[in-house]
Design a protein around this motif. Structure first.
Motif, mmCIF file in Angstrom:
data_model
loop_
_atom_site.group_PDB
_atom_site.id
_atom_site.type_symbol
_atom_site.label_atom_id
_atom_site.label_comp_id
_atom_site.label_asym_id
_atom_site.label_seq_id
_atom_site.Cartn_x
_atom_site.Cartn_y
_atom_site.Cartn_z
ATOM 1 N N HIS A 26 0.839 -1.203 0.000
ATOM 2 C CA HIS A 26 0.000 0.000 0.000
ATOM 3 C C HIS A 26 0.874 1.253 0.000
ATOM 4 C CE1 HIS A 26 -2.948 -2.792 2.172
ATOM 5 N NE2 HIS A 26 -3.563 -2.453 1.059
ATOM 6 N N PHE A 27 1.930 1.203 0.776
ATOM 7 C CA PHE A 27 2.808 2.375 0.898
ATOM 8 C C PHE A 27 3.365 2.778 -0.459
ATOM 9 C CE2 PHE A 27 7.102 4.147 1.786
ATOM 10 C CZ PHE A 27 6.702 5.279 2.477
ATOM 11 N N SER A 28 3.772 1.793 -1.251
ATOM 12 C CA SER A 28 4.344 2.105 -2.563
ATOM 13 C C SER A 28 3.319 2.783 -3.460
ATOM 14 C CB SER A 28 4.871 0.832 -3.241
ATOM 15 O OG SER A 28 3.824 -0.045 -3.587
ATOM 16 N N SER A 29 2.025 2.468 -3.250
ATOM 17 C CA SER A 29 0.963 3.107 -4.034
ATOM 18 C C SER A 29 0.589 4.469 -3.459
ATOM 19 C CB SER A 29 -0.273 2.206 -4.077
ATOM 20 O OG SER A 29 0.021 0.964 -4.675
ATOM 21 N N PHE A 30 0.386 4.510 -2.134
ATOM 22 C CA PHE A 30 -0.066 5.743 -1.507
ATOM 23 C C PHE A 30 0.991 6.836 -1.561
ATOM 24 C CE2 PHE A 30 -3.843 4.640 1.439
ATOM 25 C CZ PHE A 30 -4.443 3.939 0.398
ATOM 26 N N ILE A 55 -6.990 12.810 -2.247
ATOM 27 C CA ILE A 55 -7.986 12.241 -1.342
ATOM 28 C C ILE A 55 -7.702 10.747 -1.256
ATOM 29 C CG2 ILE A 55 -10.432 11.709 -1.011
ATOM 30 C CD1 ILE A 55 -11.114 14.326 -2.414
ATOM 31 N N LEU A 56 -7.640 10.234 -0.052
ATOM 32 C CA LEU A 56 -7.436 8.800 0.143
ATOM 33 C C LEU A 56 -8.777 8.164 0.496
ATOM 34 C CD1 LEU A 56 -4.130 8.806 2.249
ATOM 35 C CD2 LEU A 56 -4.430 8.876 -0.228
ATOM 36 N N LEU A 57 -9.147 7.137 -0.246
ATOM 37 C CA LEU A 57 -10.407 6.446 -0.006
ATOM 38 C C LEU A 57 -10.131 5.096 0.652
ATOM 39 C CD1 LEU A 57 -13.437 6.109 -2.381
ATOM 40 C CD2 LEU A 57 -12.509 4.077 -1.273
ATOM 41 N N VAL A 58 -10.741 4.868 1.790
ATOM 42 C CA VAL A 58 -10.713 3.552 2.423
ATOM 43 C C VAL A 58 -12.126 2.993 2.308
ATOM 44 C CG1 VAL A 58 -10.263 2.240 4.510
ATOM 45 C CG2 VAL A 58 -8.863 4.239 3.984
ATOM 46 N N GLY A 59 -12.274 1.923 1.554
ATOM 47 C CA GLY A 59 -13.587 1.460 1.116
ATOM 48 C C GLY A 59 -14.354 0.639 2.129
ATOM 49 N N GLY A 60 -15.010 1.325 3.069
ATOM 50 C CA GLY A 60 -15.845 0.608 4.019
ATOM 51 C C GLY A 60 -17.054 -0.040 3.375
ATOM 52 N N GLY A 61 -17.453 0.451 2.194
ATOM 53 C CA GLY A 61 -18.562 -0.159 1.458
ATOM 54 C C GLY A 61 -18.087 -1.266 0.547
ATOM 55 N N THR A 62 -17.128 -0.962 -0.306
ATOM 56 C CA THR A 62 -16.596 -1.991 -1.214
ATOM 57 C C THR A 62 -15.894 -3.107 -0.445
ATOM 58 O OG1 THR A 62 -14.760 -0.435 -1.551
ATOM 59 C CG2 THR A 62 -16.370 -0.635 -3.324
ATOM 60 N N GLY A 63 -15.371 -2.783 0.747
ATOM 61 C CA GLY A 63 -14.733 -3.821 1.559
ATOM 62 C C GLY A 63 -15.708 -4.887 2.026
ATOM 63 N N LEU A 64 -17.000 -4.542 2.072
ATOM 64 C CA LEU A 64 -18.024 -5.533 2.436
ATOM 65 C C LEU A 64 -18.308 -6.493 1.281
ATOM 66 C CD1 LEU A 64 -20.509 -3.161 4.294
ATOM 67 C CD2 LEU A 64 -19.118 -4.971 5.343
ATOM 68 N N PHE A 92 0.422 10.238 6.079
ATOM 69 C CA PHE A 92 0.361 11.102 4.903
ATOM 70 C C PHE A 92 -0.303 12.456 5.172
ATOM 71 C CE2 PHE A 92 0.543 6.745 3.336
ATOM 72 C CZ PHE A 92 1.597 6.830 2.453
ATOM 73 N N GLY A 93 -1.205 12.510 6.160
ATOM 74 C CA GLY A 93 -1.834 13.774 6.502
ATOM 75 C C GLY A 93 -2.898 14.251 5.544
ATOM 76 N N PHE A 94 -3.409 13.376 4.676
ATOM 77 C CA PHE A 94 -4.392 13.785 3.679
ATOM 78 C C PHE A 94 -5.813 13.443 4.131
ATOM 79 C CE2 PHE A 94 -0.781 12.697 0.562
ATOM 80 C CZ PHE A 94 -0.200 13.929 0.775
ATOM 81 N N GLU A 95 -6.790 14.019 3.434
ATOM 82 C CA GLU A 95 -8.187 13.718 3.712
ATOM 83 C C GLU A 95 -8.483 12.254 3.391
ATOM 84 O OE1 GLU A 95 -12.706 15.071 2.257
ATOM 85 O OE2 GLU A 95 -10.925 15.977 1.332
#
Length: 408
Positions: free
Chosen positions: A47-51, A65-74, A107-110
């Motif tokens: 993930h680090f190499s991508s982010f 903007i960083l998206l963590v997929g709480g919906g797609t993760g389901l 990273f400090g991003f949204e």
């Protein structure tokens, strides 16, 4: 060097959706997103190499903007060879909170959660507002779907492409996102999002993918013996991360420097020359470990990892703390003892010698160290009182063979 040319030089661009993207990247001002699903409670080095590309683009004047997929993760992104096991809503939410904090700390991003816009979409609206824009033949032609057709793919997995496209569309409409960045294995899902935006709004969106960073054998970078290199220091200590990088393959270390550090082209080319002419010095590997660990965990964590490594290399481990000992020797052959034991018997019991006779030869020959001290007395007793924290005794036989005794 402008950002597009730098990304190409670093090997960070695999495919782009439009030739116009080069100029747009160089001009700055785009709002973009990159995402991951919360399948675990920590990011790993993959993930680090991508982010990390988010910071490169941020420094070039773009808005990440960083998206963590709480919906797609389901639901679960289809794997190439098998159906991904579903995890509970509670576990997904826990993982989301962990990854959100980790991403913001590093990273400090949204950070956004796509569950926020999925939770109110009912099935009829899903079909009418989104499903109608997807031609099944178009979806079947995507690489990941084609690879799964012979094995079988569920409708749930099949729908993942639509959900990721919905993410791009929602972020486009609500956050002015015009660019998505992802690994090369996400090309089909990303371009589906571009098509959805074009069909629903008539506007143009863009994407580019990054090559997956791999080891020489083609396996994903960041995994060793099936074990991920986590960004959470409780899962992978800075020392373990240091060992991972310092032992990177010589023929891949320059690629890793390009992907994972902000060292300049000139600095990396200098290290490349040293790696070619003086590989035994491992200067490129040391630079890689220093840059990555310092970025993730800070200078103090890197210095501690370096000091531990130097103590182990010299065999002088007396100054290690109990926690450091447990970290360093996690996974080496070990036994438990509930009483004191003579050194010869202990060597046999822990597997450092095949017999008392061989153990005696090792001890009298000066090749046995106990907690960093050379032992030549065959009557020496391994005791809890002399252990690290009265818990752990470390035995070294020869230069590299370590064994651990855990005292009850």
């Amino acid at each position: 060097m402008k950002i597009y040319d730098e990304l190409v030089w670093r090997g960070l661009i695999k495919d782009i959706s439009s030739p116009d993207l080069k100029e747009k990247l160089n001009n700055g001002g785009m709002t973009f997103y990159i995402g991951t699903d919360p399948t675990g409670d920590s990011l790993h080095i993959g993930h680090f190499s991508s982010f990390l590309i988010s910071k490169r683009l941020k420094d070039a004047g773009h808005n990440p903007i960083l998206l963590v997929g709480g919906g797609t993760g389901l639901i679960g992104d289809p794997k190439p060879d098998t159906e991904r096991p579903m995890i509970t809503k509670e576990e997904v939410n826990h993982n989301f909170e962990c990854l959100k904090k980790q991403a913001q700390d590093i990273f400090g991003f949204e950070v956004v959660n796509n569950y926020d816009w999925y939770k109110d979409v009912n099935f009829i609206d899903f079909l009418r507002d989104y499903g109608k824009y997807f031609n099944v033949n178009y979806m079947l032609n995507k690489d990941i779907v084609k690879r799964r057709l012979d094995l079988g793919i569920t409708y749930t997995e099949f729908s993942y492409m639509i959900m990721q496209a919905m993410d791009f569309y929602w972020l486009h409409e609500n956050k002015d996102v015009t660019l998505q960045v992802a690994g090369q294995d996400q090309w089909g899902n990303i371009t589906a999002g571009i098509e959805l935006i074009r069909k629903k709004t008539g506007q143009e969106a863009y994407c580019f993918t990054m090559p997956l960073l791999t080891k020489s054998d083609g396996t994903k970078f960041g995994k060793t013996n099936g074990k991920a290199i986590w960004l959470d220091a409780k899962k992978t200590s800075p020392y373990e991360m240091y060992q991972f990088f310092i032992n990177s393959e010589d023929d891949k270390v320059i690629d890793y420097l390009k992907f994972l550090t902000f060292l300049s082209k000139e600095e990396i080319e200098e290290l490349e020359e040293k790696n070619r002419t003086q590989p035994h010095k491992r200067e490129a590997h040391q630079a890689l470990a220093r840059e990555v660990i310092t970025f993730i965990h800070g200078e103090d964590a890197y210095q501690e990892a370096l000091n531990i490594s130097q103590m182990l290399f010299s065999g002088r481990i007396q100054n290690l703390t109990l926690d450091q000992v447990k970290t360093c020797f996690n996974g080496v052959p070990s036994i438990e003892l509930d009483e004191d034991m003579q050194i010869l018997n202990a060597l046999v019991k822990v597997g450092a010698a095949s017999s008392n006779r061989e153990a005696r030869q090792f001890v009298t020959g000066g090749s046995v160290l106990v907690n960093g001290e050379k032992i030549t007395d065959v009557k020496h007793v391994i005791s809890k009182a002399n252990a690290f924290g009265n818990e752990v005794t470390v035995i070294r036989r020869g230069k590299k063979n370590y064994y651990v005794i855990n005292h009850k």
